[in-house]
Design an enzyme around this catalytic site. Structure first.
Site, short mmCIF file in Angstrom:
data_model
loop_
_atom_site.label_atom_id
_atom_site.label_comp_id
_atom_site.label_asym_id
_atom_site.label_seq_id
_atom_site.Cartn_x
_atom_site.Cartn_y
_atom_site.Cartn_z
N ALA A 65 37.74 33.08 27.38
CA ALA A 65 37.32 33.88 28.53
C ALA A 65 38.56 34.49 29.16
O ALA A 65 39.66 33.91 29.07
CB ALA A 65 36.62 32.99 29.55
N GLY A 110 35.93 30.45 24.64
CA GLY A 110 34.78 31.31 24.33
C GLY A 110 34.88 31.94 22.94
O GLY A 110 33.85 32.30 22.35
N GLU A 113 33.54 29.42 20.72
CA GLU A 113 32.08 29.37 20.93
C GLU A 113 31.38 30.56 20.29
O GLU A 113 30.27 30.43 19.77
CB GLU A 113 31.80 29.29 22.44
CG GLU A 113 32.26 27.96 23.02
CD GLU A 113 32.24 27.93 24.54
OE1 GLU A 113 32.97 28.72 25.17
OE2 GLU A 113 31.47 27.13 25.11
N GLU A 133 39.60 24.65 27.57
CA GLU A 133 39.06 24.76 28.94
C GLU A 133 39.51 23.62 29.85
O GLU A 133 39.84 23.82 31.01
CB GLU A 133 37.52 24.79 28.91
CG GLU A 133 36.92 26.09 28.38
CD GLU A 133 36.70 26.06 26.87
OE1 GLU A 133 37.31 25.23 26.15
OE2 GLU A 133 35.90 26.91 26.40
N1 COA Z 1 42.58 35.59 29.29
C1 COA Z 1 43.29 36.62 29.75
N2 COA Z 1 44.43 37.03 29.20
C2 COA Z 1 44.85 36.38 28.10
C3 COA Z 1 44.15 35.28 27.55
C4 COA Z 1 42.96 34.89 28.20
N3 COA Z 1 42.21 33.91 27.73
N4 COA Z 1 44.83 34.82 26.48
C5 COA Z 1 45.92 35.61 26.35
N5 COA Z 1 45.93 36.55 27.33
C6 COA Z 1 46.91 37.59 27.55
C7 COA Z 1 48.22 37.04 28.13
O1 COA Z 1 48.12 36.87 29.52
C8 COA Z 1 49.19 38.12 27.74
O2 COA Z 1 48.99 39.22 28.61
P1 COA Z 1 50.29 39.99 29.26
O3 COA Z 1 51.00 40.55 28.05
O4 COA Z 1 49.65 41.03 30.12
O5 COA Z 1 51.07 38.94 29.98
C9 COA Z 1 48.68 38.56 26.37
O6 COA Z 1 47.30 38.17 26.33
C10 COA Z 1 49.40 37.90 25.22
O7 COA Z 1 49.31 36.47 25.37
P2 COA Z 1 50.58 35.49 25.39
O8 COA Z 1 50.19 34.26 26.15
O9 COA Z 1 51.78 36.22 25.86
O10 COA Z 1 50.72 35.18 23.83
P3 COA Z 1 51.37 33.88 23.18
O11 COA Z 1 51.52 34.19 21.74
O12 COA Z 1 52.59 33.45 23.93
O13 COA Z 1 50.28 32.72 23.36
C11 COA Z 1 48.06 31.76 23.34
C12 COA Z 1 49.03 32.81 22.72
C13 COA Z 1 46.69 32.04 22.73
C14 COA Z 1 48.54 30.37 22.96
C15 COA Z 1 48.03 31.92 24.86
O14 COA Z 1 47.81 33.30 25.17
C16 COA Z 1 46.94 31.14 25.54
O15 COA Z 1 47.05 29.93 25.66
N6 COA Z 1 45.86 31.82 26.03
C17 COA Z 1 44.82 31.22 26.80
C18 COA Z 1 43.88 30.43 25.95
C19 COA Z 1 42.82 29.75 26.78
O16 COA Z 1 43.10 28.88 27.58
N7 COA Z 1 41.57 30.16 26.57
C20 COA Z 1 40.42 29.56 27.19
C21 COA Z 1 40.06 30.23 28.44
S1 COA Z 1 38.64 29.48 29.16
#
Ligand code: COA
Length: 259
Positions: A65, A110, A113, A133
């Protein structure tokens, strides 16, 4: 035209690409409402045989999400968003045609999911899966607590959901979360081959089989058996059944019409 989705058709196969690569294809409210509209159109497309869902870019299928939208999510909104997304993902699960998730990268929250709502999951060797989450102080809300244990078993689902840890493609394959793993460059080609194979089968038989198999995951076995025999009986009334059986006996390839 959609902002957050790309939809294209190759013959009778639909390819839906989640298109927010700069946010790792995170699911925003705009995306869910576009997805809901697109699914209504897909449902009406009688010529379609298989739907493939993938993510734009080489990094993420869907990274969950949109966390920005979580900032103001209170209990009332939480319930509403969860129910809406459960409904949309159930729509995917219950589409008459099979849906294949081509998991090209991160499938988190998500995104996991969404993949779980598909009929079959195939992933790239770089894909990672997780339900992070809990690390944000919330729990999955798009069906994950129900679909994940059904697919990989209670203990493994508990561990993923309670730790929020990610697993890689090989581990996902080992535990049955995905059916096959391919190098990213080959993923879409291999998924297309599978889609074409399913699309070449008698469409009504495929539809009834999907419905009966889906039913095994809910309710009691007796009602599952009952549905299976009704759908089996229905399949016996089709022109495709006559053609499929004759083609086998006459040692030729069947020509199916979906009738
Ligand atoms: N929601 C909103 N933005 C997200 C996102 C999410 N779930 N996951 C990644 N992004 C965005 C980041 O904020 C970043 O945006 P920016 O460039 O404007 O700062 C961009 O996507 C790239 O992500 P980044 O975190 O820089 O990449 P990374 O390679 O360092 O890490 C992940 C990748 C997937 C490990 C990390 O993005 C992450 O943990 N994301 C969240 C996952 C999560 O908790 N999902 C469940 C949500 S309920």
């Amino acid at each position: 035209m959609y902002k957050t989705l790309i939809y294209e058709k190759k013959d009778n196969i639909g390819i839906l690409t989640i298109n927010r690569p700069d946010k790792l294809n995170a699911i925003s409210n705009e995306l869910t409402s576009e997805l809901s509209k697109l699914l209504d159109d897909i449902e009406k497309d009688e010529g379609l045989r298989v739907l493939i869902i993938t993510g734009k870019g080489d990094k993420a299928f869907v990274a969950g999400a949109d966390i920005k939208e979580l900032v103001d999510r209170d209990a009332r909104q939480g319930r509403k968003v969860s129910q809406e997304r459960q409904e949309i993902f159930s729509h995917i699960e219950n589409l008459q045609i099979p849906v294949i998730a081509a998991v090209n990268g991160y499938a988190l929250g998500g995104g996991l999911e969404l993949a779980l709502a598909c009929s079959i999951r195939i992933c790239s060797d770089k894909a990672q899966f997780g339900a992070p989450e809990v690390k944000l102080g919330i729990i999955p809300g798009d069906g994950g607590t129900q679909r994940l244990p059904r697919l990989i078993g209670l203990g493994r689902a508990m561990e993923l959901i309670l730790t929020g840890d990610f697993i890689d493609a090989q581990e996902a394959f080992r535990i049955g979360l995905v059916n096959k793993v391919f190098p990213l460059e080959e993923l879409m080609e291999k998924v297309m081959e599978l889609a074409q194979k399913i699309a070449s089968r008698p469409p009504l038989a495929v539809r009834y089989a999907k419905e009966a198999v889906n039913r095994s995951q809910e309710g009691d076995t007796a009602s599952g058996f009952a549905l299976e025999s009704y759908l089996h009986a229905l399949s016996c009334t089709t022109e495709d059944k006559k053609e499929g059986v004759s083609a086998f006996l006459e040692k030729r390839k069947g020509k199916f019409k979906g009738k």
